[in-house]
Scaffold this motif. Structure first.
Motif, PDB file in Angstrom:
ATOM      1  N   GLY A  44       0.822  -1.205   0.000  1.00 65.92           N
ATOM      2  CA  GLY A  44       0.000   0.000   0.000  1.00 65.92           C
ATOM      3  C   GLY A  44       0.851   1.248   0.000  1.00 65.92           C
ATOM      4  N   SER A  45       0.497   2.183  -0.890  1.00 67.11           N
ATOM      5  CA  SER A  45       1.211   3.449  -1.006  1.00 67.11           C
ATOM      6  C   SER A  45       0.214   4.516  -1.412  1.00 67.11           C
ATOM      7  CB  SER A  45       2.330   3.319  -2.038  1.00 67.11           C
ATOM      8  OG  SER A  45       2.946   4.561  -2.277  1.00 67.11           O
ATOM      9  N   ALA A  46       0.629   5.773  -1.381  1.00 62.22           N
ATOM     10  CA  ALA A  46      -0.280   6.861  -1.748  1.00 62.22           C
ATOM     11  C   ALA A  46      -0.606   6.855  -3.232  1.00 62.22           C
ATOM     12  CB  ALA A  46       0.344   8.201  -1.358  1.00 62.22           C
ATOM     13  N   ASP A  47       0.213   6.177  -4.049  1.00 60.57           N
ATOM     14  CA  ASP A  47      -0.073   6.169  -5.489  1.00 60.57           C
ATOM     15  C   ASP A  47      -1.008   5.030  -5.887  1.00 60.57           C
ATOM     16  OD1 ASP A  47       1.732   4.140  -5.085  1.00 60.57           O
ATOM     17  OD2 ASP A  47       3.178   4.778  -6.596  1.00 60.57           O
ATOM     18  N   ASN A  48      -0.880   3.866  -5.260  1.00 56.26           N
ATOM     19  CA  ASN A  48      -1.670   2.700  -5.647  1.00 56.26           C
ATOM     20  C   ASN A  48      -1.531   1.608  -4.598  1.00 56.26           C
ATOM     21  OD1 ASN A  48      -3.153   2.695  -8.124  1.00 56.26           O
ATOM     22  ND2 ASN A  48      -1.230   2.998  -9.216  1.00 56.26           N
ATOM     23  N   ILE A  49      -2.465   0.665  -4.639  1.00 58.44           N
ATOM     24  CA  ILE A  49      -2.244  -0.627  -3.986  1.00 58.44           C
ATOM     25  C   ILE A  49      -1.804  -1.569  -5.101  1.00 58.44           C
ATOM     26  CG2 ILE A  49      -3.303  -2.518  -2.696  1.00 58.44           C
ATOM     27  CD1 ILE A  49      -5.422  -0.407  -1.783  1.00 58.44           C
ATOM     28  N   LYS A  50      -0.735  -2.292  -4.888  1.00 57.73           N
ATOM     29  CA  LYS A  50      -0.224  -3.190  -5.922  1.00 57.73           C
ATOM     30  C   LYS A  50      -0.191  -4.615  -5.388  1.00 57.73           C
ATOM     31  CE  LYS A  50       2.701   0.338  -8.067  1.00 57.73           C
ATOM     32  NZ  LYS A  50       2.066   0.480  -9.377  1.00 57.73           N
ATOM     33  N   GLN A  51      -0.525  -5.557  -6.267  1.00 57.52           N
ATOM     34  CA  GLN A  51      -0.458  -6.970  -5.909  1.00 57.52           C
ATOM     35  C   GLN A  51       0.738  -7.604  -6.612  1.00 57.52           C
ATOM     36  OE1 GLN A  51      -4.313  -8.457  -7.056  1.00 57.52           O
ATOM     37  NE2 GLN A  51      -5.200  -8.059  -5.054  1.00 57.52           N
ATOM     38  N   HIS A  56      -8.234   4.376  -4.151  1.00 58.22           N
ATOM     39  CA  HIS A  56      -8.138   4.863  -2.766  1.00 58.22           C
ATOM     40  C   HIS A  56      -7.117   6.000  -2.758  1.00 58.22           C
ATOM     41  CE1 HIS A  56      -8.533   3.538   1.706  1.00 58.22           C
ATOM     42  NE2 HIS A  56      -8.836   4.790   1.505  1.00 58.22           N
ATOM     43  N   ASN A  57      -7.585   7.182  -3.091  1.00 62.16           N
ATOM     44  CA  ASN A  57      -6.679   8.312  -3.307  1.00 62.16           C
ATOM     45  C   ASN A  57      -6.347   8.999  -1.983  1.00 62.16           C
ATOM     46  OD1 ASN A  57      -6.787   7.894  -6.139  1.00 62.16           O
ATOM     47  ND2 ASN A  57      -8.786   8.904  -6.167  1.00 62.16           N
ATOM     48  N   ALA A  58      -5.491   8.356  -1.224  1.00 64.63           N
ATOM     49  CA  ALA A  58      -5.067   8.893   0.068  1.00 64.63           C
ATOM     50  C   ALA A  58      -3.794   8.155   0.475  1.00 64.63           C
ATOM     51  CB  ALA A  58      -6.162   8.699   1.119  1.00 64.63           C
ATOM     52  N   ILE A  59      -3.202   8.591   1.588  1.00 66.77           N
ATOM     53  CA  ILE A  59      -2.023   7.900   2.114  1.00 66.77           C
ATOM     54  C   ILE A  59      -2.504   6.640   2.819  1.00 66.77           C
ATOM     55  CG2 ILE A  59      -0.089   8.032   3.718  1.00 66.77           C
ATOM     56  CD1 ILE A  59      -0.102  11.088   3.213  1.00 66.77           C
ATOM     57  N   ILE A  60      -2.175   5.487   2.280  1.00 69.14           N
ATOM     58  CA  ILE A  60      -2.655   4.213   2.824  1.00 69.14           C
ATOM     59  C   ILE A  60      -1.688   3.742   3.908  1.00 69.14           C
ATOM     60  CG2 ILE A  60      -3.137   1.800   2.271  1.00 69.14           C
ATOM     61  CD1 ILE A  60      -4.016   2.842  -0.515  1.00 69.14           C
ATOM     62  N   ASN A  61      -2.208   3.625   5.126  1.00 67.18           N
ATOM     63  CA  ASN A  61      -1.380   3.242   6.272  1.00 67.18           C
ATOM     64  C   ASN A  61      -1.406   1.747   6.555  1.00 67.18           C
ATOM     65  OD1 ASN A  61      -0.488   5.841   7.066  1.00 67.18           O
ATOM     66  ND2 ASN A  61      -2.490   6.248   7.988  1.00 67.18           N
ATOM     67  N   THR A  62      -2.487   1.061   6.148  1.00 66.48           N
ATOM     68  CA  THR A  62      -2.630  -0.325   6.585  1.00 66.48           C
ATOM     69  C   THR A  62      -3.437  -1.132   5.578  1.00 66.48           C
ATOM     70  OG1 THR A  62      -3.467  -1.722   8.372  1.00 66.48           O
ATOM     71  CG2 THR A  62      -4.666   0.323   7.954  1.00 66.48           C
ATOM     72  N   LEU A  63      -3.113  -2.408   5.498  1.00 65.95           N
ATOM     73  CA  LEU A  63      -3.832  -3.371   4.655  1.00 65.95           C
ATOM     74  C   LEU A  63      -4.111  -4.621   5.476  1.00 65.95           C
ATOM     75  CD1 LEU A  63      -1.742  -3.245   1.334  1.00 65.95           C
ATOM     76  CD2 LEU A  63      -4.012  -2.274   1.655  1.00 65.95           C
ATOM     77  N   ALA A  64      -5.237  -5.283   5.179  1.00 65.68           N
ATOM     78  CA  ALA A  64      -5.547  -6.585   5.781  1.00 65.68           C
ATOM     79  C   ALA A  64      -6.309  -7.395   4.750  1.00 65.68           C
ATOM     80  CB  ALA A  64      -6.378  -6.410   7.048  1.00 65.68           C
ATOM     81  N   VAL A  65      -6.129  -8.710   4.764  1.00 63.67           N
ATOM     82  CA  VAL A  65      -6.840  -9.570   3.813  1.00 63.67           C
ATOM     83  C   VAL A  65      -7.247 -10.847   4.535  1.00 63.67           C
ATOM     84  CG1 VAL A  65      -4.712 -10.663   2.935  1.00 63.67           C
ATOM     85  CG2 VAL A  65      -6.754 -10.616   1.501  1.00 63.67           C
ATOM     86  N   ASN A  66      -8.420 -11.382   4.168  1.00 62.51           N
ATOM     87  CA  ASN A  66      -8.857 -12.642   4.771  1.00 62.51           C
ATOM     88  C   ASN A  66      -8.912 -13.747   3.720  1.00 62.51           C
ATOM     89  OD1 ASN A  66     -11.218 -12.263   3.327  1.00 62.51           O
ATOM     90  ND2 ASN A  66     -12.486 -11.783   5.102  1.00 62.51           N
TER      91      ASN A  66
END
Length: 507
Positions: free
Chosen positions: A383-390, A405-415
């Motif tokens: 996660g980054s401010a430019d994109n979420i990348k897989q 998600h056009n913001a500074i992404i601080n956290t990711l979680a996946v189930n």
């Protein structure tokens, strides 16, 4: 008395000369310059030698029809008047065996045999061999042309039929479309837990799924009952913000790190610190435990990640290579065992045994603040401010971007169900379908009374081990618990999905 010659500057003299030249030749302005044959030949000779010297020895098939002076073959040749008949090339194998092979007396002329020659050869051969040889005889140029035209007409008709009747449809590549995402029920706010006096920066759920732990800017670590949301215990010992917490599944230990450069190991049977891990030169931003060996990973603002032996407190490796704050670190049992994300906008995959980088991913343009690994697939997301990348393990091959998600992404979680959650600095939470990258829900929870509107950041989020609850740590000093809406169905909450053309960036 002679008059003095007026002195002019060089600039004036030059412009006067230019004007006179222009006046002299203005009548010839539109006329083309006569071609000087000698200079043209010289120019073409130099160009041929410099650009085409490797293929100059090869003959050229001319476009003007003519018959060879000899009457020995019945094929049409291509020749312009004045061409040297010795360099006339006909037949299906007009060139020497390879580039750079000079023409010899044998290869200068390559002619197909005449019809009479074919028949005389066939008469001299046994009947069976004559049939084979006659079937191998090269076709005439006219036959080759007719066959090519027929094949071209058939292929054109077929392509027009397939392409819906448009001439250029066979040349256009169809852009890939997004497959239909799996339906996921929407998530709704279930509980708000208050108790911290500062921003809640980190969360971890214990392996038994009975309680969870949070670290805060109020310098405390709090343990909460997962079912009721009640406070069970507060731990004090850090002298600055607690940035990371982790609960061991192999021993009754809790690990914490903070902006005070300290990494602590807490014994939960005695609720006190039993080990310190000294070495980082600046604030420690994140930590993670290896799932199969007694090793702890930490990362810091000093641009390093460190590998610690839990029992001996020894600094096994100092992972250097990042040029800015290392904001997040993740471990797994498979290779690569350590992954780090940094404010230098790179992700590094590490060889834990050697303590060296095995791959550096430079696709992000801004700081990488969070990483998450899929619980079932051999993939991870950043996660980054430019994109979420897989990405795909083990080499970090890029899969796709999750944009929006056009913001500074601080956290990711996946189930395990393929729900990816991203939490940002502006208090928004986005829910994504992992496989397709479809954003199926957006949440912006209101800040709690007494907090400013600007205090709505999401600093950490995690699923509990049943994966039925999502816990978030927020800037309004609260912990929020979200649950899936049990009453929702696909009919009542249909997927707002269109088979849109993917606009995936390569990087």
């Amino acid at each position: 008395m002679t008059e003095e010659v007026q002195k002019h500057s060089v600039h004036t003299l030059v412009f006067r000369s230019l004007k006179r030249t222009h006046d002299m030749f203005v009548a010839d302005h539109a006329k083309s310059i006569a071609l000087d044959e000698d200079s043209h030949k010289l120019k073409m000779g130099v160009k041929l030698k410099s650009d085409y010297s490797p293929v100059l020895h090869m003959p050229v098939l001319k476009e003007v029809k003519s018959h060879h002076p000899d009457g020995i073959h019945g094929n049409d040749a291509y020749m312009q008047p004045g061409d040297d008949p010795e360099y006339l090339i006909t037949g299906t194998h007009a060139y020497p065996s390879g580039p750079g092979v000079a023409l010899t007396a044998d290869t200068k002329v390559h002619r197909n045999p005449s019809e009479s020659g074919i028949h005389s050869m066939a008469l001299a051969l046994p009947p069976s061999q004559a049939r084979q040889e006659s079937s191998r005889t090269a076709a005439t140029v006219a036959e080759i042309r007719r066959g090519a035209e027929r094949a071209h007409a058939q292929s054109t008709a077929l392509l027009l039929l397939e392409g819906g009747g448009t001439r250029h449809s066979n040349l256009m590549r169809r852009a890939p479309t997004m497959p239909k995402p799996q339906w996921h029920p929407p998530w709704k706010l279930f509980r708000v837990i208050s108790g911290h006096l500062g921003w809640v920066r980190s969360i971890a759920v214990e392996p038994g799924n009975q309680w969870f732990v949070t670290g805060s800017a109020d310098r405390t670590i709090k343990i909460w009952d997962l079912a009721s949301g009640k406070l069970k215990l507060s731990l004090t010992g850090h002298i600055s913000t607690v940035r990371g917490v982790a609960v061991s599944s192999r021993s009754p230990y809790l690990f914490s790190c903070g902006e005070d450069k300290q990494v602590k190991c807490w014994d939960l049977e005695y609720n006190k610190v039993i080990r310190h891990y000294h070495g980082h030169l600046s604030a420690v931003y994140d930590l993670d435990l290896h799932p199969t060996i007694d090793v702890l990973m930490t990362c810091s603002r000093d641009a390093t990640a460190r590998v610690w032996d839990i029992r001996t407190k020894a600094n096994v490796h100092t992972l250097t290579g990042h040029t800015n704050t290392v904001a997040t670190v993740r471990c797994q049992a498979a290779e690569p065992q350590v992954i780090t994300g940094s404010h230098d906008s790179t992700i590094r995959l590490w060889d834990l045994i050697a303590g060296k980088t095995r791959a550096t991913l430079t696709n992000h343009k801004k700081s990488v603040r969070t990483l998450v690994m899929h619980p079932r697939q051999y993939t991870f997301a950043s996660g980054s401010a430019d994109n979420i990348k897989q990405w795909m393990f083990p080499d970090g091959n890029f899969i796709q971007n999750l944009s929006g998600h056009n913001a500074i992404i601080n956290t990711l979680a996946v189930n395990s169900d393929g729900v990816l959650v991203s939490g940002a600095d502006n208090g928004t939470i986005h829910m994504w379908d992992w496989r397709t990258g479809y954003n199926f829900q957006r949440i912006h929870a209101a800040v709690q009374p007494g907090s400013l509107d600007s205090e709505s950041g999401i600093f950490a989020c995690v699923f509990d081990h049943s994966e039925s609850r999502l816990i978030t740590a927020e800037a309004d000093k609260t912990i929020k618990v979200y649950k899936e809406d049990d009453t929702a169905t696909e009919e009542s909450h249909p997927v707002n999905w269109k088979p849109e053309i993917l606009k995936r960036k390569r990087f």
